[in-house]
Design a protein around this motif. Structure first.
Motif, PDB file in Angstrom:
ATOM      1  N   SER A 294       0.854  -1.185   0.000  1.00 38.87           N
ATOM      2  CA  SER A 294       0.000   0.000   0.000  1.00 38.87           C
ATOM      3  C   SER A 294       0.897   1.244   0.000  1.00 38.87           C
ATOM      4  O   SER A 294       1.749   1.409   0.882  1.00 38.87           O
ATOM      5  CB  SER A 294      -0.899  -0.025   1.252  1.00 38.87           C
ATOM      6  OG  SER A 294      -1.712   1.108   1.292  1.00 38.87           O
ATOM      7  N   ARG A 295       0.696   2.069  -1.007  1.00 38.01           N
ATOM      8  CA  ARG A 295       1.575   3.234  -1.191  1.00 38.01           C
ATOM      9  C   ARG A 295       1.329   4.267  -0.085  1.00 38.01           C
ATOM     10  O   ARG A 295       0.181   4.639   0.165  1.00 38.01           O
ATOM     11  CB  ARG A 295       1.308   3.875  -2.550  1.00 38.01           C
ATOM     12  CG  ARG A 295       2.246   5.038  -2.889  1.00 38.01           C
ATOM     13  CD  ARG A 295       2.063   5.479  -4.319  1.00 38.01           C
ATOM     14  NE  ARG A 295       2.606   4.488  -5.243  1.00 38.01           N
ATOM     15  CZ  ARG A 295       3.898   4.380  -5.561  1.00 38.01           C
ATOM     16  NH1 ARG A 295       4.785   5.219  -5.027  1.00 38.01           N
ATOM     17  NH2 ARG A 295       4.327   3.452  -6.384  1.00 38.01           N
ATOM     18  N   PRO A 296       2.392   4.688   0.606  1.00 36.62           N
ATOM     19  CA  PRO A 296       2.191   5.685   1.672  1.00 36.62           C
ATOM     20  C   PRO A 296       1.801   7.048   1.096  1.00 36.62           C
ATOM     21  O   PRO A 296       2.145   7.370  -0.039  1.00 36.62           O
ATOM     22  CB  PRO A 296       3.560   5.762   2.354  1.00 36.62           C
ATOM     23  CG  PRO A 296       4.520   5.095   1.467  1.00 36.62           C
ATOM     24  CD  PRO A 296       3.785   4.299   0.456  1.00 36.62           C
ATOM     25  N   SER A 297       1.053   7.807   1.895  1.00 35.15           N
ATOM     26  CA  SER A 297       0.734   9.174   1.472  1.00 35.15           C
ATOM     27  C   SER A 297       1.985  10.031   1.548  1.00 35.15           C
ATOM     28  O   SER A 297       2.169  10.978   0.784  1.00 35.15           O
ATOM     29  CB  SER A 297      -0.349   9.772   2.371  1.00 35.15           C
ATOM     30  OG  SER A 297      -1.467   8.927   2.392  1.00 35.15           O
ATOM     31  N   ASP A 298       2.853   9.642   2.465  1.00 33.18           N
ATOM     32  CA  ASP A 298       4.095  10.401   2.628  1.00 33.18           C
ATOM     33  C   ASP A 298       5.108   9.503   3.355  1.00 33.18           C
ATOM     34  O   ASP A 298       4.720   8.561   4.033  1.00 33.18           O
ATOM     35  CB  ASP A 298       3.828  11.678   3.436  1.00 33.18           C
ATOM     36  CG  ASP A 298       4.829  12.780   3.095  1.00 33.18           C
ATOM     37  OD1 ASP A 298       5.751  12.507   2.301  1.00 33.18           O
ATOM     38  OD2 ASP A 298       4.681  13.893   3.621  1.00 33.18           O
ATOM     39  N   GLY A 299       6.391   9.844   3.254  1.00 35.40           N
ATOM     40  CA  GLY A 299       7.418   9.108   3.974  1.00 35.40           C
ATOM     41  C   GLY A 299       8.077   8.050   3.107  1.00 35.40           C
ATOM     42  O   GLY A 299       7.755   7.898   1.936  1.00 35.40           O
TER      43      GLY A 299
END
Lengths: 403, 221
Positions: free
Chosen positions: B55-60
């Motif tokens: 699952s692709r992070p929104s940030d980081g």
């Protein structure tokens, strides 16, 4: 790997047997209709080309003073001493006419044909433009017609390929016509203009040559209506543009049937396309539901390392298998339907003298392959978008079955 | 070995944006057993999904063995997951239409590493999990525990450096839960595979060398 994905696709089809059966059945029906329809339409088209031509021309154009008998089928112009210019109709450029075939008819005696005093009609035609004589060939030599060849009407005796002396000149019996019921046609001896012209001196004997054998002259024309034109329009156009002619119309019912059937066939094609399109839509909706149902499995495949192309591949393989099997079954179904058709309607038609010409085998095979490929293509198109969307989503969303 | 920096995940829900993970920094050394614990909805599964490249992070960022996995293209990330990470999910995650041995061999074959020995290795791993006589069985013919052990075997087929287990025993009875945990710990100790276990069961986490407590999307302790 491919075998494993193929096995996976096959096993997936087996999981929901009823649904897979219905899907395959729907595709089989669709492709069966397309395959059967294509073969039958082509066959009907071919048969119509021959059958309707056998009904003769729609109208006959002869010199104004010529005596004519009314017959149901216009196959041969009436023999007469009067003549027309060979380019009379062509020069007039009548748009309500389709094909036009000129004929020269000479009634002769002591020609050597039949008994000594028997009169015979020598009928000249241009093989390349003719559409009323050659469709009636029941047998012919296996080569193109050439100068010196003659075709015998149904009641004339003569063995195919044998020599026939006409005014002492040798000719080859090139073909024989079937029974038409039109007297002139039944008793005629048909030949090309060149062959008839070569007989000119002999026919004239010590007297003068018949006027119709002069260059650029014909006895009359057989003409077909252009699509959509009525006999009245054509008659008016001919009489307005060509002087000194008489127009004899054939059975208008026949031209009506010809034009009507052509329109009906177009309508059937449109219905076939609609039915196939509706099958395609249904398959698309079904595969959309299947992809939704398999989200978790697709997500799992992605999680363990399947690339986007591999995820797509699994679904596309499954779709091709289902719809391809449907396509094959559709072709088998189509063959069975056509066998039934052949044993019933075609048998009946041939018994009443209406020819039905099936499309040749290579083209039939091409239609079968086309129907199967089309069916498989429907599966690919149906699954591609939902599978593509699923393949783009995060594996975790798919694994959790999120929407 | 595993390093997460400022990891953040938000979802758009009907009521607006929901922040599942809010700026987590996490490091796990190679070969260790780390447990991520927390209540339902705390964000621990979302964290694991981002760590595992699911699952692709929104940030980081997430770095595994020096590779910033979310900087990879889709296909390269898939290949990375395939070769370096093993997953054991909280549900029976076998493909129902394949035999156990096919399920276990599948990741190797997806990674185009399938050779003559792939099935031999799959059989060996299933044997190690006590399923040597179930090679040709279909998942539906196996118990939940057997299916979970087959999933562990599948996770190990490509010799991953990181094994992620998301509530792997949540639907199992106590005895089976112990057996599954023993298998996971054996993998960690005997093969040196880094193990990250996500659980809400504190008892399971007690054996971990590192415990990360998640609450409200952040590390509580």
């Amino acid at each position: 790997m491919r075998w494993l994905l193929l096995s996976l696709a096959l096993q997936n089809l087996g999981r929901r047997k009823a649904r897979s059966f219905l899907l395959i059945a729907a595709v089989a029906l669709g492709s069966g209709v397309v395959f059967t329809g294509a073969v039958l339409m082509q066959s009907i088209d071919r048969s119509m080309a021959v059958g309707f031509t056998r009904l003769g021309a729609d109208m006959m154009v002869v010199p104004e003073g010529a005596l004519t008998n009314i017959t149901a089928s216009l196959l041969v112009v009436e023999p007469t001493e009067l003549v027309l210019d060979a380019d009379a109709l062509a020069k007039a450029r009548i748009t309500s006419l389709g094909r036009i075939a000129a004929q020269k008819v000479v009634r002769v005696e002591h020609s050597g044909i039949g008994s000594h005093h028997e009169s015979a009609d020598l009928i000249g035609f241009e093989p390349a433009q003719d559409f009323t004589v050659q469709p009636w060939l029941s047998e012919k030599l296996n080569r193109p017609m050439q100068q010196g060849d003659v075709i015998l009407g149904a009641v004339r005796d003569g063995v195919l390929g044998s020599q026939l002396l006409i005014f002492g000149k040798p000719h080859v019996v090139y073909g024989r016509l079937g029974r038409t019921g039109v007297g002139t046609h039944e008793r005629g001896v048909f030949m090309s203009f060149a062959t008839l012209d070569a007989l000119g001196e002999a026919i004239g004997g010590h007297g003068t040559k018949p006027a119709v054998l002069a260059p650029g002259k014909v006895t009359g024309f057989l003409a077909e209506l252009a699509p959509g034109a009525t006999p009245l329009q054509a008659r008016f156009a001919i009489l307005s543009n060509v002087k000194g002619v008489k127009v004899v119309a054939g059975d208008t019912t026949l031209s009506g049937i010809r034009q009507g059937l052509a329109a009906l066939l177009d309508g059937i094609v449109a219905l076939m396309v609609l039915m196939f399109a509706s099958t395609a839509l249904m398959v698309s909706v079904l595969f959309s539901a299947i992809v939704t149902e398999r989200r978790a499995e697709l997500g799992l495949l992605k999680a363990i390392g399947a690339r986007r192309g591999q995820v797509l591949g699994v679904m596309v393989t499954e779709a091709i298998l289902a719809t391809g099997i449907g396509g094959i079954l559709g072709v088998v179904l189509g063959v069975l339907v056509m066998r039934l058709f052949e044993r019933s309607l075609v048998y009946y038609l041939e018994n009443v003298g209406v020819p039905f010409l099936w499309v040749d085998l290579p083209r039939t095979i091409a239609f079968a392959v086309g129907a199967i490929v089309l069916a498989a293509a429907i599966g690919v198109v149906g699954v591609l978008y939902p599978a593509w969307r699923a393949s783009r989503r995060d594996a975790y969303d798919l694994v959790r079955g999120g929407t | 070995m595993l390093s997460c920096r400022a990891l953040r995940k938000s979802y758009v829900a009907e009521r607006g944006e929901v922040l599942a993970v809010d700026g987590i920094d996490l490091d796990v050394e190679a070969g260790r057993y780390a447990a991520i614990i927390g209540r339902s909805g705390s964000g621990k599964s979302s964290l694991m999904a981002m760590v595992g490249g699911l699952s692709r992070p929104s940030d980081g960022s997430v770095t595994i063995d020096g590779t910033d996995i979310w900087g990879l293209s889709d296909d390269k990330l898939a290949a990375f997951r395939n070769r370096r990470i093993g997953f054991v999910f909280q549900f029976a995650s076998l493909l129902p239409t394949l035999r156990l041995v096919d399920n276990v061999a599948l990741p190797a074959m997806l990674g185009k590493r399938g050779d003559g020995d792939t099935y031999g290795k799959a059989a060996m791993l299933l044997g190690r999990m006590g399923l040597g006589d179930h090679l040709d069985a279909y998942p539906s013919e196996c118990s939940a525990g057997e299916q979970r052990r087959a999933a562990i075997a599948r996770a190990l087929i490509n010799d991953p450096v990181l094994l992620l287990a998301d509530e792997p025993t949540s639907d199992l009875d106590e005895q089976t839960e112990i057996e599954i945990m023993d298998e996971l710990l054996a993998v960690n100790r005997e093969l040196g595979t880094t193990l990250v276990l996500v659980t809400h069961n504190l008892a399971l986490a007690e054996q971990a060398e590192q415990i990360v407590h998640i609450a409200g999307g952040t590390i509580a302790s």
